[in-house]
Design a protein around this motif. Structure first.
Motif, PDB file in Angstrom:
ATOM      1  N   SER A 124       0.827  -1.205   0.000  1.00  0.00           N
ATOM      2  CA  SER A 124       0.000   0.000   0.000  1.00  0.00           C
ATOM      3  C   SER A 124       0.863   1.256   0.000  1.00  0.00           C
ATOM      4  O   SER A 124       0.615   2.200  -0.763  1.00  0.00           O
ATOM      5  CB  SER A 124      -0.925   0.013   1.223  1.00  0.00           C
ATOM      6  N   VAL A 125       1.875   1.283   0.852  1.00  0.00           N
ATOM      7  CA  VAL A 125       2.753   2.459   0.928  1.00  0.00           C
ATOM      8  C   VAL A 125       3.484   2.670  -0.394  1.00  0.00           C
ATOM      9  O   VAL A 125       3.583   3.798  -0.907  1.00  0.00           O
ATOM     10  CB  VAL A 125       3.751   2.304   2.093  1.00  0.00           C
ATOM     11  N   LEU A 126       4.009   1.588  -0.973  1.00  0.00           N
ATOM     12  CA  LEU A 126       4.721   1.711  -2.254  1.00  0.00           C
ATOM     13  C   LEU A 126       3.797   2.244  -3.346  1.00  0.00           C
ATOM     14  O   LEU A 126       4.182   3.107  -4.147  1.00  0.00           O
ATOM     15  CB  LEU A 126       5.276   0.352  -2.668  1.00  0.00           C
ATOM     16  N   VAL A 402       9.253   2.289  -8.950  1.00  0.00           N
ATOM     17  CA  VAL A 402       9.102   2.059  -7.512  1.00  0.00           C
ATOM     18  C   VAL A 402       8.374   0.743  -7.234  1.00  0.00           C
ATOM     19  O   VAL A 402       8.849  -0.095  -6.469  1.00  0.00           O
ATOM     20  CB  VAL A 402       8.346   3.239  -6.859  1.00  0.00           C
ATOM     21  N   VAL A 403       7.226   0.551  -7.868  1.00  0.00           N
ATOM     22  CA  VAL A 403       6.459  -0.668  -7.595  1.00  0.00           C
ATOM     23  C   VAL A 403       6.970  -1.867  -8.380  1.00  0.00           C
ATOM     24  O   VAL A 403       6.855  -3.003  -7.928  1.00  0.00           O
ATOM     25  CB  VAL A 403       4.964  -0.452  -7.896  1.00  0.00           C
ATOM     26  N   GLY A 432      13.559  -5.510  -2.954  1.00  0.00           N
ATOM     27  CA  GLY A 432      13.492  -4.992  -4.320  1.00  0.00           C
ATOM     28  C   GLY A 432      13.403  -3.485  -4.354  1.00  0.00           C
ATOM     29  O   GLY A 432      14.171  -2.804  -5.059  1.00  0.00           O
ATOM     30  N   SER A 433      12.476  -2.929  -3.579  1.00  0.00           N
ATOM     31  CA  SER A 433      12.328  -1.477  -3.547  1.00  0.00           C
ATOM     32  C   SER A 433      13.529  -0.814  -2.880  1.00  0.00           C
ATOM     33  O   SER A 433      13.947   0.283  -3.282  1.00  0.00           O
ATOM     34  CB  SER A 433      11.040  -1.099  -2.804  1.00  0.00           C
ATOM     35  N   GLY A 434      14.097  -1.463  -1.866  1.00  0.00           N
ATOM     36  CA  GLY A 434      15.274  -0.913  -1.193  1.00  0.00           C
ATOM     37  C   GLY A 434      16.475  -0.813  -2.117  1.00  0.00           C
ATOM     38  O   GLY A 434      17.198   0.195  -2.109  1.00  0.00           O
ATOM     39  N   ILE A 438      18.583   2.499  -3.287  1.00  0.00           N
ATOM     40  CA  ILE A 438      20.035   2.626  -3.156  1.00  0.00           C
ATOM     41  C   ILE A 438      20.657   3.029  -4.487  1.00  0.00           C
ATOM     42  O   ILE A 438      21.537   3.899  -4.554  1.00  0.00           O
ATOM     43  CB  ILE A 438      20.638   1.304  -2.645  1.00  0.00           C
ATOM     44  N   PHE A 439      20.224   2.400  -5.578  1.00  0.00           N
ATOM     45  CA  PHE A 439      20.748   2.746  -6.899  1.00  0.00           C
ATOM     46  C   PHE A 439      20.447   4.207  -7.241  1.00  0.00           C
ATOM     47  O   PHE A 439      21.279   4.912  -7.799  1.00  0.00           O
ATOM     48  CB  PHE A 439      20.141   1.837  -7.967  1.00  0.00           C
TER      49      PHE A 439
END
Length: 517
Positions: A124-126, A402-403, A432-434, A438-439
């Motif tokens: 939900s947040v993503l 993002v998603v 995955g999102s983290g 970072i990239f």
């Protein structure tokens, strides 16, 4: 000045008509949150296909497409409608029937039913972050058009269109989107082709041969798809982010859920994908044509509106302006409604109210009003972001990066692999999102990831998340076993989601309360 006044009158009439048509849908909502969010799951094929096309043929994939083509070449912009069209085809082939059958309100509902509250909350947040960006991109595109045709500052143009969309989203939700999409998207498609034919068919003052000969060398070269120095990695990253990442799209899935049956959902997605791909040639070629007519633009985002207002017949230019304006408004409406529904239903009602506070679920009418209330601050955030950084083409890719990075693997494997489980979903979402974050930080600050390899930062995280999901699921089967029988009929709506008199269409009986987090 006279032309600007004429364009302004047409756009003003269009905006007024949109407000009226959308607001009249208040009556169809009938005090029901379900009807506001997914139109009571009643939409026929024509509306589902049209509405899905309107979500993909938006301000980002038209105005943003032309801006990217003008600045970087044909494929830099063409990847936007191509990626979105391919996404809808994939949704139609693999996802639509299953997801429609499950009778959900929002996409995070799937993560709840399959993996529990933890995955629901993270997804939900993503998705909220992703769609705030998407709404901002479309408001920015619409605001730029209003700025030009009304002769006002950008912020006033942005506020005008934002107010219009806010009013009819608040009133009619998805019904308002259906009422306005019926004429918006078809105007846009006809206008794109009419404009392209006007130039390519020799109807303009300048012969087509002279226009096409002026295109800079390499701008339509296929090396843009396989030579890194020509942007191949970026172009493929955009295709993957949109073609696969846009499967995790709140606005697309609202329409899939709103279809009256699984067959309509599938055919509607295929219809929408076909219409979107039908716009690739005219919108991208108009970006090339803008290179000839507008060689000294300071802001590439102005390529489409200036070309329409200064170098086309009035009827075609006006139709293209209101078509793009309407498409952007439609996507802003769908995105805003999706965000508000996720906040009210998944975060506030299910996680905070039911899981943490141990209270009963809201009534359908209360869900309606909480969702409407959430619309207002979310629109404020979208307007603020559109004002601070109006970059429509960039927004579209960033939003689904993002998603795509974390949420695609749990959705896809959760639908088709019976050993999928909660630990795998949570790890994939976070890691995955983290990694994608970072990239992004690295490329914006330290530069450790070389700029010439930009694009890999979009493609690598979802691949890692996909294989990590499989590895974690297999490693945790003892404590979190998958389903012995994996079928969408096994994921019946929780009891609080079932509205009186609702047909559950063959769901198997069983526990219908919150699954473990």
């Amino acid at each position: 000045m006279a032309e600007f006044t004429d364009f302004g009158i047409v756009v003003a009439i269009f905006l007024a008509g949109s407000v009226i048509a959308g607001s009249l849908m208040w009556k169809l909502v009938q005090k029901s949150g379900r009807r506001l969010i997914v139109a009571g799951r009643s939409l026929p094929l024509f509306l589902v296909g049209t509405m899905l096309a309107a979500q993909s043929i938006d301000g980002n994939s038209s105005l943003g497409n032309m801006a990217l083509v003008w600045e970087f070449g044909f494929y830099a912009g063409a990847v936007l409608p191509i990626g979105l069209g391919v996404c809808l085809l994939l949704v139609g082939i693999f996802y639509a029937k299953r997801l429609n059958f499950m009778q959900m309100f929002t996409l995070p509902d799937f993560y709840f039913r399959r993996f529990g509250n933890g995955a629901e909350g993270i997804s939900s947040v993503l998705m909220i972050i992703s769609f705030v960006i998407l709404v901002a991109g479309n408001l920015a595109a619409a605001g730029l058009i209003c700025e030009l045709v009304f002769g006002v500052s950008y912020i006033w143009g942005l506020l005008i269109v934002a107010t219009v969309v806010l009013i009819y989203t608040f009133c009619g939700g998805l019904f308002s989107c259906a009422a306005t999409d019926l004429f918006q998207v078809h105007i846009a498609i006809v206008a794109f082709w009419a404009a392209f034919i006007f130039f390519a068919g020799g109807y303009a003052d300048t012969p087509w041969a002279e226009i096409s000969d002026s295109f800079p060398d390499g701008t339509m070269d296929l090396t843009a798809l396989y030579v890194i120095e020509n942007g191949a990695l970026l172009n493929w990253a955009a295709l993957f982010a949109l073609g696969l990442g846009d499967v995790i799209a709140l606005d697309f899935m609202e329409r899939v859920f709103a279809a009256k049956n699984p067959k309509v959902a599938r055919r509607g997605a295929l219809w929408g994908g076909g219409l979107t791909l039908f716009t690739v040639i005219p919108t991208s070629m108009l970006g090339m044509i803008a290179m000839f007519y507008l060689p000294s633009l300071e802001d590439p985002g102005m390529a489409m509106p200036l070309l329409a207002m200064e170098h086309m017949p009035f009827a075609i230019g006006a139709a293209m302006l209101i078509g793009v304006l309407g498409a952007g408004m439609s996507t802003a409406n769908g995105g805003l409604l999706g965000i508000s529904a996720v906040i009210s239903r998944n975060l506030i009602q299910r996680i905070i109210r039911r899981r943490w506070l141990k209270r009963d679920a809201w009534s359908d009418n209360k869900l309606l009003w909480i969702t409407r209330i959430c619309v207002i601050p979310m629109f404020g955030v979208g307007v603020l972001l559109a004002w601070v950084a109006p970059n429509p083409g960039f927004y579209l890719i960033l939003a689904f990066d993002v998603v795509f990075a974390g949420a695609w693997a749990p959705l896809t494997l959760g639908l088709f692999w019976k050993k999928s489980n909660m630990p795998a979903a949570v790890v994939a979402l976070l890691v995955g999102s983290g990694i994608r974050l970072i990239f992004w930080i690295d490329m914006e600050t330290t530069g450790y990831l070389a700029v010439e390899y930009a694009g890999l930062d979009s493609m690598i995280p979802p691949i890692i998340a996909f294989f990590l999901f499989i590895a974690v699921a297999l490693a945790t089967q003892k404590n979190y076993p998958g389903k012995e029988r994996h079928d969408v009929r096994d994921y019946a709506p929780p009891v609080e989601d079932v509205i009186a008199g609702e047909d559950l269409r063959g769901f198997k009986p069983g526990p219908q309360t919150s699954t473990p987090a």
